[in-house]
Design a protein around this motif. Structure first.
Motif, short mmCIF file in Angstrom:
data_model
loop_
_atom_site.label_atom_id
_atom_site.label_comp_id
_atom_site.label_asym_id
_atom_site.label_seq_id
_atom_site.Cartn_x
_atom_site.Cartn_y
_atom_site.Cartn_z
N ARG A 85 16.47 15.84 26.03
CA ARG A 85 15.07 15.46 25.87
C ARG A 85 14.15 16.68 25.87
O ARG A 85 13.19 16.75 25.08
CB ARG A 85 14.68 14.50 26.99
N SER A 112 11.95 17.93 22.72
CA SER A 112 10.51 18.08 22.88
C SER A 112 10.04 19.45 22.41
O SER A 112 9.00 19.58 21.76
CB SER A 112 10.12 17.86 24.35
N ILE A 153 20.72 10.12 21.74
CA ILE A 153 20.92 10.89 22.97
C ILE A 153 22.28 10.57 23.56
O ILE A 153 23.01 11.46 24.02
CB ILE A 153 19.80 10.61 23.98
#
Length: 265
Positions: free
Chosen positions: A76, A80, A91
């Protein structure tokens, strides 16, 4: 099926650096380094370097999902940094590639039954897991499990058949909000797992759960944590909780008690 537990977490911070290296701190978090590299490679950022800093309050090697939590936080954070929004299913797939097997930690909301080595969701349930309280013990605090060194379980035909029966029972347990059924599922699964990753004191703990107000026994299938499901209305000071904890102390096992507000999803 993984139960989210908010008091335990990992935080990952991803920063760009010169070069093409992926650096990780602490250095032993090699699965996280692989996870970041996979995100970069899959999205065409092969010439970009990243520095990852991880901070976690989860003990490693005891079946608490520490590596998956690190890996999910890393994916994550890296996404980002790159300005990407990844689906939970993506994921999951990347996490399995990074660590060979993964919990379903990336999923929130209603529970899911997942294939930890394939990175696929077998079933998404419409009802949430019923609330319960939990007494949890680490049965071998000096003997963590190296999941990479532990060979995959090769279940027998009879065990696979029983898993199918447990899956049907799981649907019923969630539909009816039944802790009795949930405890039976966990106990039968724990008995099977004992053949592949034996836990110290297992039979004593099983007898204790069956002779008290516990609904069942659950084990970490890749670690050393063992827990007993209890009525969600119980408090730490209740006599039944104190009795179980005293019996655990007789086995030289130090337990923690978690109320339903901490264990519910």
């Amino acid at each position: 099926m993984t139960l989210p537990f908010p008091p335990r977490y990992s935080i990952a911070v991803a920063e760009p650096i010169d070069g093409i290296e992926v650096l990780v701190s602490p250095k032993h978090k090699t699965k996280s380094r692989e996870a970041a590299r996979l995100v970069l490679d899959e999205n065409g950022y092969s010439g970009m370097g990243i520095k990852l800093t991880l901070n976690s309050n989860i003990q490693e090697g005891f079946g608490l999902g520490s590596s998956t939590t690190d890996v999910v936080a890393t994916i994550r954070a890296t996404a980002s940094l790159l300005g990407l929004q990844l689906k939970d299913s993506t994921i999951f797939r990347l996490a399995v590639r990074a660590e060979s097997a993964s919990d379903g930690t990336m999923f929130t909301g209603n529970p899911r039954l997942v294939c930890p080595r394939e990175g696929t969701v077998l079933e998404r349930f419409e009802r949430r897991i019923p609330e319960f309280s939990l007494i949890s013990v680490n049965v071998a605090p000096n003997r963590p499990v190296d999941t990479l060194a532990h060979p995959p379980n090769r279940y027998t035909g009879d065990e696979i058949k029983e898993f199918g029966e447990l899956r049907k029972l799981l649907r019923r347990a969630l539909e009816n909000g039944s802790l009795d059924d949930l405890g039976e599922i966990a106990t039968r699964s724990a008995v099977i797992n004992q053949r592949y990753l034996p836990q110290p004191h297992f039979h004593s703990l099983l007898e204790l759960s069956q002779s008290t107000s516990a609904f069942g026994l659950q084990v970490a299938h890749s670690g050393r944590m063992v827990g007993m499901f209890l009525d969600p209305r119980l408090e730490k000071e209740d006599k039944s909780v104190e009795h179980i904890q005293r019996e655990l102390l007789r086995l030289n096992l130090f337990s923690e008690f978690f109320r339903s507000s901490q264990t519910s999803v």
